[in-house]
Each structure stands twice: as C-alpha cells, then as structure tokens.
Motif scaffolding. Structure first.
Motif, mmCIF file in Angstrom:
data_model
loop_
_atom_site.group_PDB
_atom_site.id
_atom_site.type_symbol
_atom_site.label_atom_id
_atom_site.label_comp_id
_atom_site.label_asym_id
_atom_site.label_seq_id
_atom_site.Cartn_x
_atom_site.Cartn_y
_atom_site.Cartn_z
ATOM 1 N N ALA A 773 0.822 -1.213 0.000
ATOM 2 C CA ALA A 773 0.000 0.000 0.000
ATOM 3 C C ALA A 773 0.855 1.262 0.000
ATOM 4 N N LEU A 774 2.113 1.175 0.469
ATOM 5 C CA LEU A 774 3.004 2.335 0.462
ATOM 6 C C LEU A 774 3.500 2.676 -0.939
ATOM 7 N N ASN A 775 3.451 1.729 -1.844
ATOM 8 C CA ASN A 775 4.083 1.891 -3.146
ATOM 9 C C ASN A 775 3.374 2.946 -3.995
ATOM 10 N N ALA A 776 4.108 3.967 -4.364
ATOM 11 C CA ALA A 776 3.617 4.986 -5.290
ATOM 12 C C ALA A 776 4.567 5.123 -6.481
ATOM 13 N N SER A 777 5.496 4.164 -6.605
ATOM 14 C CA SER A 777 6.457 4.216 -7.703
ATOM 15 C C SER A 777 5.800 3.744 -8.993
ATOM 16 N N ASN A 778 6.520 3.863 -10.087
ATOM 17 C CA ASN A 778 6.004 3.372 -11.369
ATOM 18 C C ASN A 778 6.364 1.907 -11.591
ATOM 19 N N ILE A 779 6.734 1.208 -10.494
ATOM 20 C CA ILE A 779 6.999 -0.231 -10.555
ATOM 21 C C ILE A 779 5.954 -0.943 -9.717
ATOM 22 N N ASN A 780 5.142 -1.744 -10.356
ATOM 23 C CA ASN A 780 4.134 -2.515 -9.634
ATOM 24 C C ASN A 780 4.744 -3.855 -9.228
ATOM 25 N N TYR A 781 5.485 -3.819 -8.146
ATOM 26 C CA TYR A 781 6.260 -4.997 -7.778
ATOM 27 C C TYR A 781 5.402 -6.054 -7.110
ATOM 28 N N VAL A 782 5.867 -7.306 -7.244
ATOM 29 C CA VAL A 782 5.212 -8.461 -6.628
ATOM 30 C C VAL A 782 6.285 -9.310 -5.965
ATOM 31 N N ALA A 783 5.856 -10.252 -5.152
ATOM 32 C CA ALA A 783 6.772 -11.178 -4.484
ATOM 33 C C ALA A 783 6.598 -12.579 -5.061
ATOM 34 N N PRO A 784 7.659 -13.384 -5.071
ATOM 35 C CA PRO A 784 7.582 -14.758 -5.601
ATOM 36 C C PRO A 784 6.947 -15.716 -4.592
ATOM 37 N N THR A 785 5.662 -15.516 -4.339
ATOM 38 C CA THR A 785 4.978 -16.318 -3.310
ATOM 39 C C THR A 785 4.865 -17.787 -3.689
ATOM 40 N N LYS A 786 4.897 -18.098 -4.991
ATOM 41 C CA LYS A 786 4.843 -19.490 -5.428
ATOM 42 C C LYS A 786 6.223 -20.136 -5.440
ATOM 43 N N GLY A 787 7.227 -19.323 -5.219
ATOM 44 C CA GLY A 787 8.594 -19.845 -5.302
ATOM 45 C C GLY A 787 9.089 -19.836 -6.732
ATOM 46 N N TYR A 788 9.977 -18.911 -7.059
ATOM 47 C CA TYR A 788 10.561 -18.832 -8.407
ATOM 48 C C TYR A 788 11.809 -19.701 -8.457
ATOM 49 N N TYR A 789 12.020 -20.366 -9.597
ATOM 50 C CA TYR A 789 13.270 -21.115 -9.756
ATOM 51 C C TYR A 789 13.714 -21.086 -11.214
ATOM 52 N N GLU A 790 15.004 -21.291 -11.403
ATOM 53 C CA GLU A 790 15.604 -21.411 -12.734
ATOM 54 C C GLU A 790 16.745 -22.411 -12.639
ATOM 55 N N TYR A 791 17.102 -22.985 -13.749
ATOM 56 C CA TYR A 791 18.160 -23.996 -13.750
ATOM 57 C C TYR A 791 19.076 -23.751 -14.946
ATOM 58 N N SER A 792 20.267 -24.292 -14.868
ATOM 59 C CA SER A 792 21.273 -24.005 -15.898
ATOM 60 C C SER A 792 22.217 -25.171 -16.095
ATOM 61 N N VAL A 793 22.773 -25.222 -17.279
ATOM 62 C CA VAL A 793 23.907 -26.090 -17.571
ATOM 63 C C VAL A 793 24.973 -25.221 -18.230
ATOM 64 N N GLY A 794 26.205 -25.575 -18.023
ATOM 65 C CA GLY A 794 27.270 -24.753 -18.572
ATOM 66 C C GLY A 794 28.482 -25.566 -18.970
#
Length: 831
Positions: A773-794
């Motif tokens: 509710a404090l946010n007045a910026s031009n970024i509508n930020y969210v939180a990764p409540t579902k859990g974000y993940y990524e994977y890689s090979v190198g």
C-alpha cells in the motif's frame, strides 16, 4: 609486493619467463612397430633409482651416483638392458613383445588383469593395515618442521638468455641449474625458508599449533603474497586418503581403497632392502587418459605393509590449467607395526601457458622435512589456542649460524647464491620497470611512494543516466601492513553533468584483537538491488551500474548519499563482530523513466520521491579456514574456497536526522563450498531475511536480477531488476562443477579439457499488504509467493579462461516481458 590477484604471480613469472649429477639420460620407449609405450619402467641397473615413462613414452632420469646400464621393462614385453653414457640424451629404446606374458596382459590397451595380480594382493594388505599418519595414533605429539619454498624459471636456453629483455641483467644466468626430475635447465628467482615447532592434539577435538621460529626470504621484498600463494597451492595431504587435493582439484590417490583399482593398473616390479627394511616395489599408471590421476611407483614394507617411499607424477593429459607437470615424493620412517612417520615431502609443479615440452614456464617447489618427533608430552588445552606474534622482527633476522644448524636439508651452491643474486636484481632499473608494469595489471593500481592511484579498471564507465563516466581515485599505502588507510574517488558523468565522490578511512586501534574503527561518505549513482543481503560498504559499486556490461534496460539507477561509521573486532581468528550507524538518502537518478515514490498520505495524494533513513546495524561474520595475507587494517584473501556465515540485524530509527521509517531487519547468509571427491566441487548459498515494519521500495529486499551479458554469483540470470520485491524471503543457490569428469571420457572432446557445470536457483518471498500500500512508484512490484526457480547447464574452461551458461526459467513464465532462456558467460583464471 602489494595486493595482487594470486594467478598474477604465475603470469608475472611466465612473462619474465651447472649440475653436479653423475648420470643424466632421456629418451623414448617404443615397440617394434615404432609406437610409444607409456608408463614403462626405467631403472639404473642394480639400484632402486628409476622413473616411469609418461603417456607419450618419454622419460628423463638422473643420479648423483655413477651407472653404466639401465633396465627398461613393461608388462607384455621383454626386459631390456641398455648401456649408457654419463650424458645420454634422446635414447630410442625398442622393446620386443614377450609371448609368454600375452595371456596375462592386454598389450594394446595397457590394462592389467586384477585376478591373480600380486601387486593388488599387496595393496589389499596395505588397506587392511592402513593408518593415518602415525602421529594420529597418539593423544599429543610434537615435531620440528623445516620448509623451503622456491620459484624458478625453466627451459632457459641460449636464445632466451640473449633476449633484449635481459639486457643489463645478464648476471642472473650465473645461477642456472638443472632439474633432477625433468632434466630442464632453470633459473632460481625466489626462495623462502621457515622453521616451525609444531604441536598437535587428537582426542576431544583435533588441534594443531604451529609456532614460526624463523623465516628467511629472498626474491621479492614484500613477498607475503607469494608465500601465501605457494602455501595455498601446496596444502597438506595424506596419501592414504581416497583423494589428494592439489590446486583445488581432487586427484585419485594411488593408495585409494575406494577408487584405486578402478582407476589404476598395478604391477609388482621388484623387491629390495630400503634402509634395512625389506620392501616391495609396485608400479602404477592410470587406466584412462584426461582424468586427475598420477603415474609412478611406491615401496611397501613386507611386514607392516606401510608405505616407505612413494613417487607420484600427474599425467600431463589431466584436466588442469596452467600446470604442465606435478611431481610428488614422500619418504617415511617406519618405526614399528603401527607407527610410520613422514620424514620428507617434496612437490614440484611446472606452471606453463601450454603443455608443450619446449614451452617455457615456472617451477614452484616445496620441500618439507620433519624431525625430533615426541609423543604424549602433556599440554593443557589452552596451550593449543595460544598464538605467537608471527610479525616479531626477531623471527626474520636469524643469523646464518642458526640456519646452518636448523636446515634439515642443506642448500646447494646455486640456492645459496639466490639471496645475493636477487638482492642485486632488485636494484636494476629495467627489472623495476617490468615488475611495476606487471604490478599494475595485477592490483589495478599505479604505485607511488605512499599512494596508489586507481583502480584503473574503473576509470571509464557508461550508463543510461550518466552517459560516459570518468573516474579517478586512490588510496594511501605505507608498506601494506599499515594500521590505517584512507581511500577515495571522484567521478563525472557527461550526460547528467554531475560530479560524484566517495571517501572512507579505517584505523586499527588494537592489532591483536583487530579492533578497527572507520567512517565514510559516498554520493553516487548506482544500480541498487543487486544483492539480497544488504551492506553499508561506502565505496562498493556493482558493475551492473554500467551499460558496458548490460544486455537490457539500464535506466533504473538510484542517486544515493550514504554516510557510515562503524567499529569491528575479532575476538578469535576469522570471527568478526561489527556495529555501525548509517544515514542515507535515496532518490531516482532518472525520474522520467523510474522512481522510488511512496505515499505519505494516499487519500490526499501526497507522496515523496526521496527516502531519508537513519539506521544502526550489528553483524557477525564467521569464515572458518579463511586464509589472509598481512596484518594491516586491510588484508588480502588467499582463496575464496572457505565457508561464510553472516548474520545481520538492522534497526531503522524514525526522526533521527529527519529519518522517515521505523523498522527492524534481520538477514542470514551462508555459503558452503563442498569438495566431492573425484566429482568436482559444489557451491551452495542460502539466504533468509525478514523486515518488520512498513518500508517503501528503496528499503525492501529486491530479488537480484541479472541484466548483464555475464554470469554473476548470487543473482538470477533470467530476472530483470525489480521483477520481484520482498520483505520476507528465502533463497537457495546450488552450483556444481564436475571438473571434466564426464567430458574427459568423450574421445573427440577429451583434449579440449572442458568442464561441466550444472546449477539450480530458487527463491521464495512475500510482501505485506501494508508495504504494498506504500508503493507509489512506477513499478508494480510483486513477491515470488509461489517460489521462483531457474536452472542451468554450462561449459567451463573454454580456451582455459571462459565459461558459458545456458539458463532456463522454471516458472512465472507468463509474467510480461519474462525472459525464458538466456546465454551468459564469464571470464576467469582457474586451475
């Protein structure tokens, strides 16, 4: 020598890059079809002195004694006796196949059958009676240790000596010697000697105390960096362990019960008296190429089945960079059925840009000798926690009489001459010029008498806000171990037409407890939110702030004014407590494209575009096994392969200097490297944190995105800046480097020495309704409540200096402008 990245020493020596033996021979072992025979056994006839040919059939052998014949043998071939001269090089020795041994040996594969092999029967008895080093059988022990560290330029020939580079320094070539291991000529350029009194305790928690009694240096005047570098390369190891760690790589030990038989071929070749003890000689060599293995032989006592002597030479095809050869010798005193004590340990490494025979490089040599073992002389537990003052001048000013009595191995004539030669060399102007040029590349600073100008690597930058950015700065330098330091910089952006600056100072009041106070102020433009765990480093700046490295939008930069005061103390080694206070203001550096606005009164549409915040913080940092150089207010780290535990508590204080918010923030960071035997090294990083209270975007925890072309540790390759914002989070990063475990077995890829990397990163977080509710910026930020993940090979070790990573987003794929796949790279020098 000032603060250098450790691999720079190798490249410095590479860029800059009279024997008394009675017999010297070299050559190649061949079969009748003119094919080389790898791992053939070559010994002086009637002796136990010998060597093993390398994977290309080549060998070198020398002795201080006089011999006229050698015996050359290999399973499946007839043993051949050759008459030799005192200097006999480029021998071509042809062995005939032996028909009566064809049933026992795979001639063309070089593999020895396990069943009925007497060498393996002896090896099993070694395992049955396997002990750790005999000192571990006693509650308490002590001994005297002598250590000699050396660096030498090798492959020094006449054409090399005539180079213009050495004009005015020709006198250095009077000290040329020849290696008894490789037969190459070399020029000693650095030597360090140390004497220690060592004390150990095994029960109720192992303890080791080593008191430095004496130290003698030559070569570089301030060579603690070089000494620490060599010591870090040559860590202690136990041949009875399954794996031997060298250059942060796990080599399979030839005595390994877990992997020895599956990794090596073993051949019983001889038996003889060694120091009045009857011993068996076993030759071993690897079953496959390109793995982290050795070749050589060892002698085993016939009753104790303890190793009496062992030689280990790393196969040249091993997947390790900048190192052409590694050679190890260990000699033990076998006292009785259960006690065998290390007497001498010798290690030689040949550092080189490539593995060609004629390529020039640098030898790094360590000789360690042990004597005067004593056992079970009772000492109180507190004794092992005491530390002597290793910077006592008396330690470094022992007279030559002392060294004559305490060297367990006498220096040869050329080694004795190193001290005088190198003292002279450091007075030659041309040498100083070369040294200074390499020094600048290594440290990033141009060195003056009491001031360093730099860092030169930060001189030019560019981003969407500042445009072209120029920066100049420097730091005081009074010898490297000074109790205080001042440093600062100023920068100018040609697009925003603004000057920036940073200034900080530190003072170490008590060297024993490392009680340090410090303060600083910085006004600059930077990309915030590039790390979950926050810091108040006044002069810190992420390269994410420069579009030279950015692959996407680089306009979300913040103008920051940060002031900080702190004091820290280390009550014990590698345990630091720190308390500090900071004041900061944050506002957008480009309000037309990005802002940090928050609501003051939403009903009346009152908002602020600037965060003003006062804060106090308390942190604990524990870094077990971390090794540092020097004892000044700032120290260099020898390596980054230590674990880190960091706990931080911050308290925002509203009203102090017009501060806007009250809040509490707690954060935990834990990083653990794990060496997994022959399967490489894993790095795990775990972070958790929570903010209590209402705070705007500038004070929340931004999940660190990575909009650069490069792989950045602890960031998310597929996230943009500010894609996820949290006040409560948990993050886990796992990356494993297999060090070529699998690619080395693919014939077409084997010679490339590539290394496989796999990784997975995940973060869970949430953000309270009040903070949203404090946010007045031009970024509508969210939180990764579902859990974000990524994977890689190198794939790492491309051309020895580059890695490339392929990353995939695991979820949140429907987010607008989501990056689902990315390719990023990184440069670095790694063994």
């Amino acid at each position: 020598m000032k603060r250098k990245f450790k691999v720079t020493y190798i490249f410095f020596l590479l860029a800059f890059s009279v024997s008394f033996a009675q017999v010297k021979i070299s050559g190649v072992v061949l079969d009748v079809q003119n094919k080389t025979i790898p791992f053939a056994n070559i010994v002086f006839a009637g002796s136990t002195e010998g060597t093993v040919s390398d994977e290309n059939g080549k060998f070198y052998l020398e002795s201080d004694k006089t011999y006229s014949e050698i015996e050359v043998s290999f399973l499946g071939f007839e043993t051949k006796t050759i008459t030799i001269k005192s200097r006999d090089f480029n021998l071509a020795i042809i062995l005939q196949e032996s028909a009566d041994q064809l049933d026992e040996v795979f001639i063309y594969s070089g593999k020895v059958k396990k069943k009925g092999n007497p060498a393996i029967d002896i090896l099993r008895k070694v395992w049955e009676k396997k002990r750790q080093n005999g000192i571990y059988l006693f509650d308490q022990y002590q001994y005297e240790k002598y250590e000699k560290l050396e660096f030498d330029m090798n492959n020094v020939d006449s054409s090399f000596m005539k180079k213009k580079l050495f004009k005015g320094m020709e006198f250095i070539f009077n000290s040329i010697d020849t290696s008894r291991i490789t037969g190459k000529s070399f020029l000693p350029i650095f030597i360090n000697e140390s004497v220690y009194n060592s004390y150990g305790k095994n029960k109720d928690g192992q303890k080791l105390r080593e008191d430095l009694v004496a130290n003698k240096n030559s070569g570089f005047n301030s060579n603690q960096n070089v000494i620490a570098f060599i010591k870090d390369l040559y860590v202690e190891y136990n041949i009875y362990d399954s794996y031997i760690k060298i250059f942060d790589k796990s080599f399979v030990s030839p005595i390994s019960k877990a992997s020895g038989i599956s990794t090596y071929n073993y051949v019983l070749t001889d038996s003889a008296y060694i120091n009045n003890k009857w011993c068996y000689n076993i030759l071993y060599y690897p079953r496959r190429k390109s793995e982290l293995t050795f070749k050589g032989d060892f002698w085993v006592n016939d009753s104790t089945f303890a190793i009496k002597e062992i030689n280990m030479q790393a196969t040249r095809s091993a997947n390790i960079n900048w190192v052409k050869d590694i050679y190890i010798e260990q000699e033990f005193d076998v006292l009785n059925d259960s006690v065998f004590l290390l007497k001498r340990d010798y290690m030689l490494s040949d550092f080189s840009l490539n593995k060609k025979n004629k390529s020039k490089g640098v030898y790094g040599r360590r000789t360690t000798m042990y004597k005067d073992y004593k056992f079970d002389e009772k000492k109180e537990p507190s004794f092992y926690n005491e530390k002597i003052n290793v910077y006592d001048e008396e330690i470094y000013n022992k007279k030559e009489d002392f060294w004559g009595e305490n060297r367990q191995e006498k220096l040869n004539e050329n080694e004795l001459g190193i001290y005088k030669m190198l003292d002279t060399l450091t007075t030659v102007p041309k040498f100083k010029q070369i040294y200074n040029a390499i020094s600048i590349l290594g440290s990033g600073y141009i060195e003056f008498n009491n001031f360093d100008f730099g860092s030169i690597f930060s001189t030019i930058g560019k981003n969407d806000v500042e445009g072209l950015r120029l920066r100049v700065g420097g730091r005081t330098y009074l010898g490297g171990n000074e109790p205080w330091r001042l440093q600062g910089y100023t920068a100018y952006g040609f697009e925003d037409n603004q000057f920036k600056y940073g200034l900080s100072g530190k003072w170490m009041i008590n060297p024993k407890s490392r009680f340090i106070i410090g303060a600083g102020n910085r006004r600059d433009v930077e990309q915030i939110g590039v790390s979950l765990t926050s810091t108040n480093d006044v002069l810190g700046r992420s390269f994410a702030s420069s579009s030279f490295f950015a692959s996407g939008d680089n306009s979300k930069l913040t103008s920051i004014n940060l002031s900080n005061v702190f004091m820290s103390v280390e009550p014990r080694e590698n345990l630091q407590f720190k308390i500090g206070a900071s004041f900061r203001t944050l506002k957008s550096a480009s309000p037309e494209t990005f802002n940090l606005d928050y609501w003051i009164d939403k009903e009346n549409e009152l908002k602020s575009s600037e965060v003003i915040q006062s804060e106090i913080d308390f942190s604990i940092r524990y870094t077990p096994n971390r090794k540092t150089i020097g004892y000044g207010v700032e120290r260099n780290e020898v390596t980054d392969t230590y674990s880190t535990l960091f706990l931080n508590y911050s308290q925002g204080i509203k009203g102090v200097f017009n501060s806007d918010f009250d809040y509490q923030k707690i954060q935990l960071y834990y990083r653990q490297p794990i060496l997994i035997g022959g399967f490489g090294r894993m790095f795990t990083t775990f972070e958790v944190g929570k903010t209590f209270g209402e705070v705007p975007l500038g004070l929340l925890n931004v999940v660190p995105g990575n909009q650069s072309y490069f792989t950045i540790e602890n960031s998310y390759a597929l996230l943009n800046y500010y894609e996820f914002v949290t006040d409560t989070y948990a993050s886990l990063h796992i990356e494993h480097n297999f060090n070529g475990r699998f690619l080395s077995r693919i014939p077409l890829l084997r010679k490339l020495n590539l290394r496989e990397l796999v990784g997975i990163k995940g973060v869970w977080g949430e953000i309270s309704d009040k903070n949203l509710a404090l946010n007045a910026s031009n970024i509508n930020y969210v939180a990764p409540t579902k859990g974000y993940y990524e994977y890689s090979v190198g794939i790492g070790n491309i051309f020895k200096v580059f890695r490339i990573d392929f990353s995939w987003r695991g979820n949140y794929k429907d987010v607008p402008d989501a990056n689902k796949f990315a390719i990023k790279g990184a440069f670095g020098f790694h063994f």
